[in-house]
Design a protein around this motif. Structure first.
Motif, PDB file in Angstrom:
ATOM      1  N   ALA A 280      -1.493  66.065  37.210  1.00  0.00           N
ATOM      2  CA  ALA A 280      -1.213  67.415  37.692  1.00  0.00           C
ATOM      3  C   ALA A 280      -1.332  68.417  36.545  1.00  0.00           C
ATOM      4  CB  ALA A 280       0.184  67.480  38.302  1.00  0.00           C
TER       5      ALA A 280
ATOM      6  N   LEU B 140      -4.021  71.609  36.410  1.00  0.00           N
ATOM      7  CA  LEU B 140      -3.664  73.019  36.222  1.00  0.00           C
ATOM      8  C   LEU B 140      -4.344  73.600  34.978  1.00  0.00           C
ATOM      9  CD1 LEU B 140       0.164  72.968  37.066  1.00  0.00           C
ATOM     10  CD2 LEU B 140      -1.733  73.613  38.545  1.00  0.00           C
TER      11      LEU B 140
ATOM     12  N   GLU C 219       2.378  76.936  30.345  1.00  0.00           N
ATOM     13  CA  GLU C 219       2.449  77.553  31.669  1.00  0.00           C
ATOM     14  C   GLU C 219       2.343  76.482  32.762  1.00  0.00           C
ATOM     15  OE1 GLU C 219       3.312  80.245  32.777  1.00  0.00           O
ATOM     16  OE2 GLU C 219       2.406  80.501  34.755  1.00  0.00           O
TER      17      GLU C 219
ATOM     18  N   ARG D 167       5.606  74.711  32.956  1.00  0.00           N
ATOM     19  CA  ARG D 167       6.608  75.563  33.593  1.00  0.00           C
ATOM     20  C   ARG D 167       6.430  75.522  35.108  1.00  0.00           C
ATOM     21  NH1 ARG D 167       7.644  80.574  35.607  1.00  0.00           N
ATOM     22  NH2 ARG D 167       5.416  81.025  35.708  1.00  0.00           N
ATOM     23  N   LEU D 168       5.189  75.610  35.542  1.00  0.00           N
ATOM     24  CA  LEU D 168       4.919  75.574  36.983  1.00  0.00           C
ATOM     25  C   LEU D 168       5.349  74.252  37.603  1.00  0.00           C
ATOM     26  CD1 LEU D 168       1.500  77.179  37.951  1.00  0.00           C
ATOM     27  CD2 LEU D 168       3.811  77.886  38.494  1.00  0.00           C
ATOM     28  N   LEU D 169       5.072  73.155  36.899  1.00  0.00           N
ATOM     29  CA  LEU D 169       5.413  71.841  37.456  1.00  0.00           C
ATOM     30  C   LEU D 169       6.930  71.642  37.512  1.00  0.00           C
ATOM     31  CD1 LEU D 169       2.592  69.669  35.869  1.00  0.00           C
ATOM     32  CD2 LEU D 169       2.814  70.397  38.251  1.00  0.00           C
TER      33      LEU D 169
ATOM     34  N   ALA E 135       8.188  73.738  40.296  1.00  0.00           N
ATOM     35  CA  ALA E 135       7.863  73.113  41.578  1.00  0.00           C
ATOM     36  C   ALA E 135       8.885  72.025  41.899  1.00  0.00           C
ATOM     37  CB  ALA E 135       6.456  72.513  41.535  1.00  0.00           C
TER      38      ALA E 135
END
Ligand SMILES: Nc1ncnc2c1ncn2[C@@H]1O[C@H](COP(=O)(O)OP(=O)(O)OP(=O)(O)O)[C@@H](O)[C@H]1O
Ligand SMILES: [Mg+2]
Lengths: 253, 460
Positions: free
Chosen positions: B390, B394, B403, B406-408, B411
């Protein structure tokens, strides 16, 4: 200047040599297709171009737009204009497709020194692309690829490509798992992006994709080497005769 | 519970003697008895040790050893900027407690719906102790839990929330506990009594924050009563500084077809124990037990769930997600007890964990005690790392590694956010989580690791 220039590229994965000396040059505006049996190293090549670090380059060079691609991190390669449509797109629960797309676009815009797009500006921008790929807007509010059908995932890859507008698009079996209509739609999406500045590297097993996306060159990859290159007619020949004869020829050399 | 002769309860005895002399309601007989019995129980059992099954993964020696003092009566000044940031936009009321004591000058009680009363517990004790005598101390179990016993011995202040039958209160009630220690080791025993009568609805947010560093220990207990068909959400937010001790017990009593949600967010605190103990006492009740714990440094975050199905046709859902970095240690203990008569119980438990460093640790333990024969109980736990596939996906679209991380993480955490009812409290918590996760993105694991996911999924 060529867009992509791969010279004598050797790549190891987990200690096994998978690519054994690849040479390939793509000029702006050209579409190259790579075909070859399962396990020959097509995805490995694609992932190296996207800078996956589990793939170790042990020899050779790759320049992209005159810059050393092998020095770049994945995000740098992406921002410089390399795009990989994955053979197996990753499902990421908890991140909405729309948010992901906007974050990716903004990361690239920021890199280029452009202003970031807010949700309001982004909406009309990607609606056109959705229309082009005949995708339901509902998919935008769902988690990234989560529970998407095989075909929806592939379309989503092409959608990302249409939005990010790369200089070099590497499509790894984007046609696999598509029904006839979806194949046409995806091919339209790709063709809409063709331009004199862009290059394409299209990995496929099937000649039928090449009916829609006309390649300038076809290369056959066997056991980590490009054993034959030719024009579109080579794809037809492969469709007809399979890989056996080429493998034998290659072995005989 | 194991008592150790080496434990020195002297400081607590001394504190208790002082407390008895000046406490609000010291002349109210039932209250006096409640306190004395509780202290006697505490003195009898002492603090638990890791030999106690319920405390196997959590060593509370630092709490036992510290010579804590009850807060003095000196006024503590709170900087307005901090007070402003500890604010839920759109709350119906904010009750601020400074070192355990209600601070009316910092609190705000806006126009509450008719039939909803909010005050400090002390006011009730001093002015109207009869009203609370039928509930205070009736649910939280001093026999089972030494910390509850200790809290009950010192019961004096906290919040009292009472919502009358059929009253629907949309906006949350915010209970803010601020600890600010000077040079002494500060001990507070916040005690909340929250009563939702039949068919009423509302949200209570219990939040712990600290000002400055220093030794501090909040030992809170909340008794939450949800009458028949009541719909109640409770939030526990722990974000004290990273050396603070916090033991919190939420005891929920649910009536027929009542629906209660408990959301816990452990972001701060050094040594934290979060007890959630719902008793589904009426037929057809539903309970959601949702939580997120995020630890770094040497934080120890222990979640002890004790879900008691005491009536038929009830459903409980436990979902806890943990994110642990550095040397943080997380614990998830999910105990489900199904009583003999609680047929058609439907209980589910899921604990998912992300370990961001090799030194981070999680202990996850299901404990099912089923005495009925027609029940459905499932539990599962996973322990994994950030998914490298993943992350690469990204990054391949142009996001920086930080970033993408941070998104993972967001999520992963958002699973817990999505289980909350949309509204002011959800927005507040979401914002806190986003801010809290920012530093975690910088952590870069060595490449190559990141596939080892352990899965435990059992059906019982
Ligand atoms: N971690 C690994 N360890 C060992 N071998 C690996 C590893 N990863 C990939 N390979 C091998 O590398 C070879 C090339 O794989 P690659 O995915 O590039 O093939 P491909 O040409 O894309 O095949 P397909 O047409 O099936 O997609 C395969 O034989 C594969 O098994
Ligand atoms: Mg492949």
């Amino acid at each position: 200047m060529s867009l992509l220039e791969i010279k004598n590229l050797h790549v190891n994965v987990d200690g096994h040599e998978i690519l054994k000396g690849i040479d390939l040059t793509i000029n702006p505006g050209e579409v190259h297709s790579i075909m070859g049996p399962n396990g020959s190293g097509k995805s490995t090549l694609a992932q190296v171009l996207a800078r996956r670090d589990a793939y170790h380059v042990i020899k050779g060079s790759v320049s992209f737009n005159g810059k050393d691609l092998l020095e770049m991190k994945p995000e740098e390669a992406a921002c410089e204009g390399v795009f990989l449509a994955f053979q197996y797109p990753v499902e990421i629960p908890g991140i909405s497709n729309a948010y992901f797309l906007r974050s990716a676009l903004n990361a690239q815009r920021k890199f280029r020194g452009e202003e970031e797009m807010d949700a309001m500006d982004f909406l009309p921008f990607f609606r056109d692309k959705l229309k082009l790929l005949e995708m339901d807007e509902k998919l935008m509010n769902r988690s990234l690829n989560e529970g998407f059908s095989g075909g929806e995932k592939k379309r989503n890859e092409v959608l990302q490509m249409s939005i990010l507008q790369p200089r070099l698009a590497v499509l790894d079996e984007t046609d696999s798992g598509l029904d006839i209509d979806a194949l046409r739609i995806v091919a339209n999406g790709v063709n809409a992006l063709r331009s004199p500045e862009r290059g394409f590297l299209v990995v496929t097993h099937y000649q039928r994709l090449l009916n829609y996306i006309k390649p300038d060159f076809v290369h056959v990859l066997v056991d980590g080497r490009i054993v034959r290159s030719g024009g579109p007619e080579l794809a037809l020949e492969l469709e007809d005769k399979g890989y056996g004869w080429i493998e034998q020829e290659a072995a005989a050399v | 519970m194991v008592t150790t002769s080496t434990q020195d309860l002297g400081i607590h005895l001394q504190n208790f003697t002082d407390f008895q002399r000046r406490a609000a309601g010291r002349n109210v007989p039932w209250l006096r008895k409640l306190r004395e019995d509780a202290f006697a129980r505490f003195a009898e059992v002492g603090f638990p040790t890791t030999r106690d099954e319920d405390w196997r993964f959590t060593n509370i020696t630092p709490i036992v050893r510290t010579q804590f003092r009850l807060p003095g009566t000196a006024l503590v000044q709170l900087p307005p900027a901090e007070l402003k940031s500890w604010n839920i936009e759109g709350s119906a009321a904010r009750l601020v407690f400074v070192n355990g004591r209600y601070a009316p000058e910092l609190s705000r009680i806006a126009a509450l719906p008719k039939g909803m009363a909010v005050s400090s517990l002390r006011e009730q004790i001093e002015g109207n102790s009869d009203q609370i005598s039928k509930q205070l101390g009736h649910y939280a179990d001093t026999q089972r839990d030494a910390f509850v016993a200790l809290n009950t011995a010192f019961v004096e202040d906290g919040a009292y929330v009472h919502v009358k039958r059929g009253v629907v209160a949309e906006a949350p009630i915010h209970l803010l506990f601020v600890s600010s220690s000077d040079h002494t080791a500060l001990l507070t025993h916040p005690r909340n009594l929250v009563v939702f009568e039949d068919q009423s609805q509302g949200t209570v947010v219990e939040e712990y924050v600290s000002l400055g560093g220093g030794m501090m220990f909040s030992n809170g207990v909340t008794e939450l009563v949800a009458g028949d068909d009541a719909h109640v959400s409770h939030y526990m937010i722990e974000r004290e500084h990273k050396e603070a001790f916090n033991v919190s017990t939420l005891r929920i009593q649910q009536g027929r077809t009542a629906s209660v949600a408990s959301h816990s967010f452990l972001l701060g605190g050094g040594l934290v124990r979060n007890n959630v103990h719902p008793v589904l006492a009426g037929e057809g009740g539903e309970c959601l037990i949702n939580g997120l714990f995020v630890g770094s440094g040497k934080q120890h975050l222990d979640n002890y769930m004790h879900v008691e199905h005491a009536s038929p046709h009830c459903a409980s859902r436990q979902f806890y997600n943990g994110i642990l970095d550095d040397k943080a240690h997380g614990v998830f203990h999910g105990r489900i007890v199904v009583h003999k008569d609680a047929q058609k119980t439907d209980a589910k438990q899921t604990n998912r964990n992300l370990l961001l460093s090799d030194d981070a640790q999680i202990d996850t333990k299901p404990q099912l005690e089923i005495y009925a024969d027609d029940v459905k109980c499932t539990h599962g736990a996973t322990i994994g790392q950030i998914d490298e596939n993943a992350l690469f996906y990204l990054r391949s679209r142009g996001m920086s590694e930080a970033e993408a991380r941070r998104l993972l993480l967001l999520a992963f955490a958002s699973e817990c956010v999505e289980r909350m009812r949309p509204g002011a409290a959800q927005i507040y918590v979401e914002q806190l989580i986003q801010e809290h996760l920012l530093p975690f993105r910088e952590h870069s694991r060595h490449a190559g690791v990141g596939t080892g996911e352990r899965n435990v999924e059992e059906v019982g």
